[in-house]
Design an enzyme around this catalytic site. Sequence first.
Site, mmCIF file in Angstrom:
data_model
loop_
_atom_site.group_PDB
_atom_site.id
_atom_site.type_symbol
_atom_site.label_atom_id
_atom_site.label_comp_id
_atom_site.label_asym_id
_atom_site.label_seq_id
_atom_site.Cartn_x
_atom_site.Cartn_y
_atom_site.Cartn_z
ATOM 1 N NE ARG A 135 -4.217 -1.579 0.078
ATOM 2 C CZ ARG A 135 -4.368 -2.614 -0.751
ATOM 3 N NH1 ARG A 135 -3.426 -2.896 -1.640
ATOM 4 N NH2 ARG A 135 -5.446 -3.362 -0.710
ATOM 5 C CG HIS B 27 -3.208 -0.783 -6.720
ATOM 6 N ND1 HIS B 27 -3.617 -0.114 -5.581
ATOM 7 C CD2 HIS B 27 -3.268 -2.101 -6.406
ATOM 8 C CE1 HIS B 27 -3.930 -0.987 -4.631
ATOM 9 N NE2 HIS B 27 -3.717 -2.219 -5.122
HETATM 10 N N1 LIG Z 1 -0.421 -4.134 -5.068
HETATM 11 C C1 LIG Z 1 -1.340 -5.061 -5.234
HETATM 12 O O1 LIG Z 1 -1.823 -5.273 -6.341
HETATM 13 C C2 LIG Z 1 -1.762 -5.892 -4.060
HETATM 14 C C3 LIG Z 1 -2.488 -7.075 -4.305
HETATM 15 C C4 LIG Z 1 -2.810 -7.880 -3.220
HETATM 16 C C5 LIG Z 1 -2.447 -7.523 -1.941
HETATM 17 N N2 LIG Z 1 -1.754 -6.375 -1.750
HETATM 18 C C6 LIG Z 1 -1.344 -5.999 -0.378
HETATM 19 O O2 LIG Z 1 -0.574 -7.052 0.183
HETATM 20 C C7 LIG Z 1 -0.888 -7.139 1.572
HETATM 21 C C8 LIG Z 1 -0.457 -8.471 2.141
HETATM 22 O O3 LIG Z 1 -1.327 -9.502 1.716
HETATM 23 P P1 LIG Z 1 -1.274 -10.971 2.355
HETATM 24 O O4 LIG Z 1 -2.395 -11.737 1.777
HETATM 25 O O5 LIG Z 1 0.097 -11.533 2.236
HETATM 26 O O6 LIG Z 1 -1.541 -10.629 3.888
HETATM 27 P P2 LIG Z 1 -1.307 -11.566 5.162
HETATM 28 O O7 LIG Z 1 -2.270 -11.094 6.192
HETATM 29 O O8 LIG Z 1 -1.345 -12.999 4.765
HETATM 30 O O9 LIG Z 1 0.187 -11.239 5.618
HETATM 31 C C9 LIG Z 1 0.507 -10.099 6.331
HETATM 32 C C10 LIG Z 1 1.902 -10.232 6.931
HETATM 33 O O10 LIG Z 1 2.247 -8.975 7.529
HETATM 34 C C11 LIG Z 1 2.715 -9.206 8.852
HETATM 35 N N3 LIG Z 1 2.379 -8.066 9.712
HETATM 36 C C12 LIG Z 1 1.185 -7.462 9.883
HETATM 37 N N4 LIG Z 1 1.286 -6.460 10.780
HETATM 38 C C13 LIG Z 1 2.562 -6.455 11.196
HETATM 39 C C14 LIG Z 1 3.280 -5.655 12.130
HETATM 40 N N5 LIG Z 1 2.695 -4.664 12.814
HETATM 41 N N6 LIG Z 1 4.585 -5.934 12.307
HETATM 42 C C15 LIG Z 1 5.187 -6.942 11.639
HETATM 43 N N7 LIG Z 1 4.565 -7.712 10.738
HETATM 44 C C16 LIG Z 1 3.269 -7.468 10.518
HETATM 45 C C17 LIG Z 1 1.998 -10.462 9.315
HETATM 46 O O11 LIG Z 1 2.712 -11.061 10.383
HETATM 47 C C18 LIG Z 1 2.003 -11.281 8.029
HETATM 48 O O12 LIG Z 1 3.228 -11.948 7.903
HETATM 49 C C19 LIG Z 1 -2.392 -6.854 1.590
HETATM 50 O O13 LIG Z 1 -2.820 -6.410 2.860
HETATM 51 C C20 LIG Z 1 -2.554 -5.785 0.525
HETATM 52 O O14 LIG Z 1 -2.475 -4.504 1.099
HETATM 53 C C21 LIG Z 1 -1.403 -5.556 -2.775
HETATM 54 O O1 LIG Z 2 -5.609 -5.830 -1.913
HETATM 55 C C1 LIG Z 2 -5.865 -6.192 -3.062
HETATM 56 O O2 LIG Z 2 -6.480 -7.225 -3.333
HETATM 57 C C2 LIG Z 2 -5.434 -5.345 -4.221
HETATM 58 O O3 LIG Z 2 -4.414 -4.475 -3.825
HETATM 59 C C3 LIG Z 2 -6.572 -4.538 -4.750
HETATM 60 O O4 LIG Z 2 -6.879 -3.516 -3.835
#
Ligand SMILES: NC(=O)c1ccc[n+]([C@@H]2O[C@H](COP(=O)([O-])OP(=O)(O)OC[C@H]3O[C@@H](n4cnc5c(N)ncnc54)[C@H](O)[C@@H]3O)[C@@H](O)[C@H]2O)c1
Ligand SMILES: O=C(O)[C@H](O)CO
Length: 313
Positions: free
Chosen positions: A228, A276
């Site tokens: 993000r 994005h």
């Molecule tokens: N750019 C894009 O197109 C896109 C697409 C999908 C997801 N995302 C982003 O990727 C993020 C991660 O997705 P995910 O499915 O892997 O999430 P997830 O919940 O499986 O993993 C989150 C990780 O962050 C760590 N974490 C959270 N808060 C923390 C803190 N305060 N200190 C240390 N570690 C911390 C957790 O321990 C975990 O390892 C999503 O929240 C989203 O914002 C972006």
């Molecule tokens: O979190 C996600 O799935 C992507 O970043 C779209 O917002």
Amino acid sequence: MDIIFYHPTFDANHWISLLQRQLPQARIREWRSGDNGPADYALVWHPPVEMLRGRTGLKAVFALGAGVDSILSKLKKDPDLLPAGVPLFRLEDTGMAEQMQEYAVSQVLHWFRRFDDYQALKLQAKWEPLADYEREDFTIGILGAGVLGGKVAESLVGWGFPVRCWSRSHKNYSGVKSFAGREELSAFANNTRVLINLLPNTPETVGIINSELVNQLADNAYVLNLARGVHLVEDDLLTALDSGKLKGAMLDVFSREPLPAESPLWRHPRVAITPHVAAVTRPAQAVEFISSTIIQLDKGQHPTGQVDLQRGY
Ligand SMILES: NC(=O)c1ccc[n+]([C@@H]2O[C@H](COP(=O)([O-])OP(=O)(O)OC[C@H]3O[C@@H](n4cnc5c(N)ncnc54)[C@H](O)[C@@H]3O)[C@@H](O)[C@H]2O)c1
Ligand SMILES: O=C(O)[C@H](O)CO
């Protein structure tokens, strides 16, 4: 079972036909303003408040993405956005991990093979072979080691890079050095050459990629922000690029999206930008995950993917 669907841009008919195939007994409809009919499950992205307000009969709400920060921030302002006590689920992987792997591996290899330097030389019509980088000088540090970060770590281990991750608690991924909690953030950053961000947006992670963290990275480091925009202090990034501490950055997400035309990031020669798109929701895989979660919920089981509203992800 009744299912309602709302997404401001997705093709609802396509989603409904995919869902119908997985859940043939269900009555599934696109939600439109004024619809107060029955609903056991709701699939949503940026839902209007009137969609879910007062729907106490709901068994679960599904966010049609991985990050739930936008829905949670709206929920703070308007507690009627989600009915109290109804669990919120998010998409776990559903094809996004593979997309993140493609993005991260291709960019790490781009920097590792010095294609950024060769592009700069090409613009000066200069034929100049450069010294190779060594893998041992190319430690990859991944902030956030959950569903997506864990898979990205795995793929970079496969390419022979030293890989470390930072998360809330320690992880046990093969070949990956794990760091956890604020007390280990400095040790994680120290000697990291490529910093990849895959954290969720929560009050604890906003602004985490700032001067203090960047200054602890290896010299000539790179930043890859895939999570993000609010995680990154954009002015600090520009300062570190201009001072030479950072060699490059690739950014998929921004604190303001679309990134305004006047942002200096557009014009910086060592910043690459995508709009994005690092990992988008894939309908067929998302529907498979949601349908299987609904089936488990209906059987009284406890499927994964439920958002912890207090923790914020
Ligand atoms: N750019 C894009 O197109 C896109 C697409 C999908 C997801 N995302 C982003 O990727 C993020 C991660 O997705 P995910 O499915 O892997 O999430 P997830 O919940 O499986 O993993 C989150 C990780 O962050 C760590 N974490 C959270 N808060 C923390 C803190 N305060 N200190 C240390 N570690 C911390 C957790 O321990 C975990 O390892 C999503 O929240 C989203 O914002 C972006
Ligand atoms: O979190 C996600 O799935 C992507 O970043 C779209 O917002």
